[in-house]
Design an enzyme around this catalytic site. Structure first.
Site, PDB file in Angstrom:
ATOM      1  N   ARG A  50     -19.742  53.777  27.206  1.00 42.24           N
ATOM      2  CA  ARG A  50     -19.608  52.756  28.266  1.00 42.24           C
ATOM      3  C   ARG A  50     -18.587  51.694  27.865  1.00 42.24           C
ATOM      4  NH1 ARG A  50     -25.034  49.917  30.367  1.00 42.24           N
ATOM      5  NH2 ARG A  50     -24.843  48.776  28.426  1.00 42.24           N
ATOM      6  N   LYS A 149     -18.496  46.408  31.920  1.00 43.03           N
ATOM      7  CA  LYS A 149     -19.393  45.423  31.293  1.00 43.03           C
ATOM      8  C   LYS A 149     -18.506  44.410  30.559  1.00 43.03           C
ATOM      9  CE  LYS A 149     -23.700  45.288  28.687  1.00 43.03           C
ATOM     10  NZ  LYS A 149     -24.309  44.224  29.460  1.00 43.03           N
ATOM     11  N   GLU A 182     -28.845  44.652  41.605  1.00 48.11           N
ATOM     12  CA  GLU A 182     -29.488  44.574  40.285  1.00 48.11           C
ATOM     13  C   GLU A 182     -29.880  43.127  40.046  1.00 48.11           C
ATOM     14  OE1 GLU A 182     -26.675  45.585  37.171  1.00 48.11           O
ATOM     15  OE2 GLU A 182     -25.133  44.292  37.998  1.00 48.11           O
TER      16      GLU A 182
HETATM   17  N1  PMP Z   1     -27.210  44.938  34.657  1.00 47.32           N
HETATM   18  C1  PMP Z   1     -26.537  43.959  34.020  1.00 47.32           C
HETATM   19  C2  PMP Z   1     -25.729  43.012  34.808  1.00 47.32           C
HETATM   20  C3  PMP Z   1     -26.599  43.865  32.613  1.00 47.32           C
HETATM   21  O1  PMP Z   1     -25.935  42.886  31.988  1.00 47.32           O
HETATM   22  C4  PMP Z   1     -27.387  44.778  31.891  1.00 47.32           C
HETATM   23  C5  PMP Z   1     -27.425  44.710  30.394  1.00 47.32           C
HETATM   24  N2  PMP Z   1     -28.347  43.768  29.899  1.00 47.32           N
HETATM   25  C6  PMP Z   1     -28.099  45.753  32.607  1.00 47.32           C
HETATM   26  C7  PMP Z   1     -27.973  45.814  33.979  1.00 47.32           C
HETATM   27  C8  PMP Z   1     -28.970  46.738  31.890  1.00 47.32           C
HETATM   28  O2  PMP Z   1     -28.182  47.634  31.135  1.00 47.32           O
HETATM   29  P1  PMP Z   1     -28.700  48.264  29.774  1.00 47.32           P
HETATM   30  O3  PMP Z   1     -29.946  48.991  30.068  1.00 47.32           O
HETATM   31  O4  PMP Z   1     -27.597  49.175  29.346  1.00 47.32           O
HETATM   32  O5  PMP Z   1     -28.914  47.148  28.837  1.00 47.32           O
END
Ligand code: PMP
Length: 283
Positions: A50, A149, A182
């Site tokens: 990622r 990200k 989200e």
């Molecule tokens: N959405 C956002 C905006 C995030 O910053 C994160 C990470 N904390 C997630 C979802 C969850 O992703 P992950 O399970 O890879 O931590």
């Protein structure tokens, strides 16, 4: 604490980057948050994939190959002797001048911090948290694809501020069309009639590593898993709701915009998936 900056290790007090670094000046960079469980780095390959995809989208050249970076992350964990903890891996555009032009930054900076994380007090993992829907929409892909990200978390931070102002711990963000995207640092799920639902990735949701893992666990437990457009109505009327993320793991949501969700406690499936999650990561 030994912090890695561009191949060297520094004590916390001495771990510093330039004020001309475009990560600091412009949020120009990418990052990953990664867990260490029982001495093992959880899903490192997926996190690195990622990270490199985010960097590619930003034309940000990481000055290490994925194998070299993997080795450096592993070394940083060993050096810090962490059995259980959290890794913050940051690639910033590096030092440039005061203009925004990224191509004037000579070399990206690589930072690895190995520490701890506890996002929510323990009691919320059974009681659940209360969340609101933010008035701010999640950034749309025509402005910036949130699957990158990046270090720019201001859209998220503003929503988090809005939640904190009304005594809530998290905010749900909707897409411009009004679908559920989200939360500010977590993906969102509902359970209705034993079926697990989560927003599709094109609804401005990060492809969470925890999200993917929970979907896999749920399928293995015999649940039907569906990625769909979700609306606030679907959330309010779900049997269960929970959030997933590297830091939060799997946290129940028991109130949304003042509406009690399901029984008002962590639901049966949420508890089951959390148990299976913990069994798997501490294996
Ligand atoms: N959405 C956002 C905006 C995030 O910053 C994160 C990470 N904390 C997630 C979802 C969850 O992703 P992950 O399970 O890879 O931590």
């Amino acid at each position: 604490m030994q912090i890695y900056i561009n191949g060297e290790y520094y004590e916390k007090e001495d771990a510093k980057v330039s004020v001309f670094d475009h990560g600091f000046l412009y949020g120009d960079g990418v990052f990953e948050g990664i867990r260490i469980y029982s001495g093992k780095i959880f899903k490192l390959k997926e996190h690195l994939d990622r990270l490199y995809k985010s960097a590619k989208a930003l034309m940000l050249e990481i000055p290490l190959t994925p194998d070299e970076l993997k080795k450096d992350v592993e070394d940083a964990v060993k050096r810090n002797q962490k059995e259980n903890g959290y890794i913050r891996l940051v690639i910033s555009r590096g030092e440039g001048d005061l203009g925004v032009n990224p191509f004037l930054c000579k070399k990206a900076s690589v930072i690895i911090i190995v520490g701890d994380i506890q996002l929510y007090p323990e009691k919320y993992y059974t009681e659940g948290i209360s969340v609101i829907t933010s008035s701010l929409r999640r950034i749309s892909p025509d402005c910036f694809d949130v699957r990158i990200k990046s270090l720019n978390y201001l859209n998220n931070a503003l929503a988090k501020i809005e939640a904190a102002q009304v005594g809530c711990m998290e905010a749900i963000m909707l897409t411009r069309e009004g679908y559920v995207a989200e939360c500010t640092a977590d993906n969102i799920f509902t359970v209705s009639n034993g079926v697990l639902y989560t927003p599709c990735l094109t609804d401005c949701a990060l492809e969470g590593i925890t999200r993917n893992f929970v979907m896999e666990i749920a399928e293995n437990a015999g649940m039907t898993v569906r990625e769909i457009h979700l609306t606030q109505y679907d959330l309010y009327n779900a049997d269960e709701c929970f959030l997933t993320g590297t830091g939060a793991e799997l946290i129940p949501v028991t109130k949304i915009d003042g509406r009690v969700i399901g029984s008002g406690r962590s639901g049966k499936w949420t508890q089951k998936l959390a148990e299976l999650f913990h069994e798997a990561v501490y294996m």
